[in-house]
Write a protein that holds these residues in place. Structure first.
Motif, PDB file in Angstrom:
ATOM      1  N   GLU A   1       0.851  -1.187   0.000  1.00 36.35           N
ATOM      2  CA  GLU A   1       0.000   0.000   0.000  1.00 36.35           C
ATOM      3  C   GLU A   1       0.886   1.236   0.000  1.00 36.35           C
ATOM      4  O   GLU A   1       1.914   1.273   0.683  1.00 36.35           O
TER       5      GLU A   1
ATOM      6  N   LYS B   1      -4.454   8.694  -3.627  1.00 33.79           N
ATOM      7  CA  LYS B   1      -5.704   8.050  -4.024  1.00 33.79           C
ATOM      8  C   LYS B   1      -5.635   7.697  -5.501  1.00 33.79           C
ATOM      9  O   LYS B   1      -4.888   8.308  -6.277  1.00 33.79           O
TER      10      LYS B   1
ATOM     11  N   SER C   1       0.767   5.036   1.020  1.00 31.60           N
ATOM     12  CA  SER C   1      -0.031   5.956   1.840  1.00 31.60           C
ATOM     13  C   SER C   1       0.052   7.391   1.323  1.00 31.60           C
ATOM     14  O   SER C   1       1.064   7.803   0.749  1.00 31.60           O
ATOM     15  N   GLY C   2      -1.037   8.139   1.548  1.00 33.98           N
ATOM     16  CA  GLY C   2      -1.068   9.546   1.172  1.00 33.98           C
ATOM     17  C   GLY C   2      -1.446   9.791  -0.274  1.00 33.98           C
ATOM     18  O   GLY C   2      -1.249  10.884  -0.793  1.00 33.98           O
TER      19      GLY C   2
ATOM     20  N   SER D   1      -3.066  12.815  -1.644  1.00 32.16           N
ATOM     21  CA  SER D   1      -4.344  12.939  -0.948  1.00 32.16           C
ATOM     22  C   SER D   1      -4.093  12.971   0.563  1.00 32.16           C
ATOM     23  O   SER D   1      -2.974  13.240   1.008  1.00 32.16           O
ATOM     24  N   ARG D   2      -5.120  12.656   1.328  1.00 33.69           N
ATOM     25  CA  ARG D   2      -5.001  12.654   2.789  1.00 33.69           C
ATOM     26  C   ARG D   2      -4.005  11.596   3.248  1.00 33.69           C
ATOM     27  O   ARG D   2      -3.789  10.592   2.566  1.00 33.69           O
ATOM     28  N   SER D   3      -3.445  11.803   4.414  1.00 34.39           N
ATOM     29  CA  SER D   3      -2.429  10.877   4.928  1.00 34.39           C
ATOM     30  C   SER D   3      -2.985   9.482   5.176  1.00 34.39           C
ATOM     31  O   SER D   3      -2.255   8.481   5.100  1.00 34.39           O
ATOM     32  N   ASN D   4      -4.298   9.388   5.459  1.00 33.72           N
ATOM     33  CA  ASN D   4      -4.893   8.068   5.706  1.00 33.72           C
ATOM     34  C   ASN D   4      -5.452   7.422   4.434  1.00 33.72           C
ATOM     35  O   ASN D   4      -6.041   6.349   4.488  1.00 33.72           O
ATOM     36  N   SER D   5      -5.273   8.089   3.307  1.00 28.70           N
ATOM     37  CA  SER D   5      -5.716   7.520   2.027  1.00 28.70           C
ATOM     38  C   SER D   5      -4.608   6.622   1.472  1.00 28.70           C
ATOM     39  O   SER D   5      -3.429   6.976   1.518  1.00 28.70           O
ATOM     40  N   LYS D   6      -4.986   5.452   0.943  1.00 32.63           N
ATOM     41  CA  LYS D   6      -3.989   4.489   0.480  1.00 32.63           C
ATOM     42  C   LYS D   6      -4.338   3.924  -0.890  1.00 32.63           C
ATOM     43  O   LYS D   6      -5.510   3.738  -1.215  1.00 32.63           O
TER      44      LYS D   6
END
Length: 222
Positions: free
Chosen positions: A55, A60, A57-58, A72-77
């Motif tokens: 994965e 999309k 991270s960060g 994207s957001r830090s929790n987007s993978k």
């Protein structure tokens, strides 16, 4: 008057030139789109070694006619696979991805076998267009997800999002050959178009038909 012609065939750089060019290039590659397709990757990068699913991270996943990733957001993978590649593999990937005019590259530090290594991945120069993929391209990516046991729901959701968020009818494909399609738009033929195209590279479906790597079949025919 000359009685014969000299034939010149461009065969690309030599193995030594490729080795020298990519000597310091990162050797671990993160694939998330059509390069997940095991059959195609075997043709395109025959010496690439599959390391494992991963994965990023960060980021999309986005369809711009073809798959892309964007910050994207830090929790987007984004899910994909890591391959260890050699110089000729990297050269082939650069050619296929249209680097550096269609796709560019970024690197990140990743831990593989308890060692920190540089991992590279491609993302499109044009980060604005959103467009659903052709069926043949989507199927190619879907097969790649299945090849490595990835969650196909993420790919399906990405396609659904592209259908809802579509903002263009033309893929920025000219960038692959450094053609500025925003000033010289390539019009894609439709079923109602009467003119017969001689250059099939301008046909969007065949351009990104990854069932024929580089646009050719296994027999070397269009």
């Amino acid at each position: 008057m000359y009685n014969y012609w000299n034939q010149y065939i461009y065969r690309g750089p030599s193995a030594q030139e490729i080795q020298a060019k990519y000597m310091k290039h990162p050797r671990y590659y993160f694939a998330y789109g059509s390069n997940l397709n095991k059959k195609q990757m075997t043709v395109r990068c025959p010496t690439a070694k599959f390391i494992g699913a991963a994965e990023l991270s960060g980021f999309k996943l986005v369809f711009r006619g073809v798959l892309d990733i964007e910050h994207s957001r830090s929790n987007s993978k984004v899910i994909g696979a890591i391959f260890k590649v050699k110089s000729k593999d990297i050269y082939n990937l650069d050619q296929y991805e249209g680097y550096p005019t269609f796709y560019t590259k970024e690197t990140v530090i990743a831990k593989i076998n308890n060692k920190n290594v540089k991992l590279f991945y491609y993302l499109m120069v044009n980060q604005f267009d959103v467009k659903p993929p052709s069926q043949s391209y989507y199927d190619s990516c879907l097969q790649g997800y299945k090849d490595w046991g990835l969650d196909i729901k993420r790919l399906q959701q990405c396609r659904n999002n592209s259908r809802q968020e579509q903002n263009t009818k033309v893929v920025d494909c000219g960038a692959k050959w450094d053609i500025k399609t925003r000033t010289k738009t390539i019009n894609v033929p439709t079923t109602t178009y009467k003119e017969s195209w001689q250059d099939t590279d301008l046909n969007q479906d065949s351009l990104f038909d990854d069932t024929k790597p580089y646009g050719f079949s296994s027999k070397g025919e269009k």
